[in-house]
Design an enzyme around this catalytic site. Structure first.
Site, PDB file in Angstrom:
ATOM      1  NE  ARG A  17      -1.339   2.412   2.861  1.00 18.76           N
ATOM      2  CZ  ARG A  17      -0.801   3.537   3.322  1.00 18.76           C
ATOM      3  NH1 ARG A  17      -0.780   4.618   2.569  1.00 18.76           N
ATOM      4  NH2 ARG A  17      -0.275   3.584   4.522  1.00 18.76           N
ATOM      5  CG  ASP A  18       3.105   4.373   3.075  1.00 23.87           C
ATOM      6  OD1 ASP A  18       2.935   5.265   2.230  1.00 23.87           O
ATOM      7  OD2 ASP A  18       3.535   4.595   4.207  1.00 23.87           O
ATOM      8  CG  HIS A 209       3.904   4.578   9.146  1.00 23.51           C
ATOM      9  ND1 HIS A 209       3.280   3.601   8.405  1.00 23.51           N
ATOM     10  CD2 HIS A 209       4.348   5.480   8.246  1.00 23.51           C
ATOM     11  CE1 HIS A 209       3.342   3.914   7.118  1.00 23.51           C
ATOM     12  NE2 HIS A 209       3.990   5.051   6.996  1.00 23.51           N
ATOM     13  CG  HIS A 211       7.793   7.744   5.434  1.00 23.40           C
ATOM     14  ND1 HIS A 211       7.470   7.751   4.100  1.00 23.40           N
ATOM     15  CD2 HIS A 211       6.742   7.157   6.059  1.00 23.40           C
ATOM     16  CE1 HIS A 211       6.275   7.208   3.934  1.00 23.40           C
ATOM     17  NE2 HIS A 211       5.797   6.845   5.099  1.00 23.40           N
ATOM     18  CB  CYS A 242       3.809  11.667   1.270  1.00 25.64           C
ATOM     19  SG  CYS A 242       2.278  12.610   1.387  1.00 25.64           S
ATOM     20  CG  ASN A 251       6.887   3.471   4.172  1.00 25.97           C
ATOM     21  OD1 ASN A 251       6.249   3.815   5.147  1.00 25.97           O
ATOM     22  ND2 ASN A 251       6.385   3.477   2.952  1.00 25.97           N
TER      23      ASN A 251
HETATM   24 ZN    ZN Z   1       3.835   6.174   5.261  1.00 24.66          ZN
END
Ligand code: ZN
Length: 312
Positions: A17-18, A209, A211, A242, A251
């Site tokens: 996903r990310d 979470h 990055h 992002c 990430n």
């Molecule tokens: Zn993220």
């Protein structure tokens, strides 16, 4: 400072996903399925499969329905997806996903740039969404993005995180992630914030979470571990970023995080070699180098076995 290490970390793979949502190269449904199944087979207990958002907003995630339906499910593995509204929850349920995640930015400017809505408007929408999910037997978790810093507003005061956490809890959400979406967090800030939030909200299951935009992600994790947080997200090969955060890079790489935890003697139940192989495959699929130290340098133990082989 006396260090305080947990015995075990619960790891969540967010690459499908990310990671992928910020890649120019679109992976096929089969590739995504292979990635998710590969992570589950390696022992990853929580996998973020994709997101049910508008395909025009995030074309990389347009086929999440198909991916979610196709994956072979391993018992005990949690497959979760990101949603933004009730329609997203409907799509999740129709694809057999029973865990959804709602993201709210801690910064008003980031919320507007990312979701085109104010925090208050987003929260209003979350009410309907959460109620619908709960009525239909789906679990809901939340994420606070730009929790440690925002490219538009700078440092985020802890009072803001408290406010948002309270709102999430009013909705009946007690699993929350604090996300450093743009890689602005530093270890001292993470330690202080995580310690404070844990004490203030003992009923919340916290995730962190990070990055690695400015190289602080693993140091931040160490700070989080010392503050007693045991749940962490990362992305295979260090993919991610992002689109609305200028200059945001990936990430922290799953294999870097898992390698570090292994060296520290902290258990994850995950087969690092299988994760490295997957990360390598993923790097090939996206067709460019990514921010992964272990893919570049190998594991500590590779080095030792090479030296020993030379001796013989
Ligand atoms: Zn993220």
């Amino acid at each position: 400072m006396s260090m305080n290490w947990p015995e075990k970390v619960i790891f969540c793979e967010v690459g499908p996903r990310d990671g992928l949502q910020n890649e120019k190269t679109l992976l096929s449904v089969e590739q995504k399925v292979a990635l998710i199944e590969g992570a589950a087979d390696a022992g990853v207990p929580i996998i973020e499969v994709g997101s049910f958002v508008h395909p025009k907003a995030v074309p990389q995630m347009a086929d999440t329905d198909e991916v979610a339906k196709k994956i072979r499910r391993l018992p005990g593995v949690e497959y979760r997806c990101l949603v933004a509204n009730k329609k997203g929850v409907e799509r999740a349920l129709a694809s057999g996903i029973t865990k959804v995640k709602l993201t709210l930015s801690a910064s008003e400017s980031h919320a507007r740039a990312n979701m085109k809505k104010s925090i208050a408007e987003l929260l209003e929408g979350f009410k309907e969404c959460t109620a619908f999910a709960h009525e239909n037997g789906a679990a809901v978790s939340g994420a606070i993005s730009t929790a440690f810093g925002c490219p538009f507003e700078g440092k985020i005061p802890v009072t803001k995180l408290v406010e948002i956490t309270e709102k999430f809890m009013e909705l009946g959400i007690t699993e929350l992630s604090m996300s450093d979406t743009t890689g602005m967090a530093n270890p001292r800030q993470v330690y202080d914030t995580a310690s404070f939030m844990r004490e203030k909200f003992p009923e919340v299951r916290w995730f962190l979470h990070f990055h690695n935009t400015r190289g602080m992600a693993l140091a931040n994790m160490v700070a989080g571990l010392n503050a007693g947080i045991i749940r962490y997200d990362a992305s295979l090969a260090g993919l991610g970023g992002c689109p609305f955060a200028p200059g945001a890079s990936g990430n922290v790489a799953s294999e870097d995080m898992l390698h570090m935890l292994g060296e520290m003697g902290i258990e994850t139940g995950i087969d690092l070699d299988r994760m490295i192989a997957l990360a390598r495959q993923l790097q090939q699929w996206v067709g460019h180098c990514t921010d992964s130290s272990v893919l570049r340098a190998g594991k500590n133990s590779d080095l030792i076995s090479r030296t020993e082989a030379k001796k013989q």
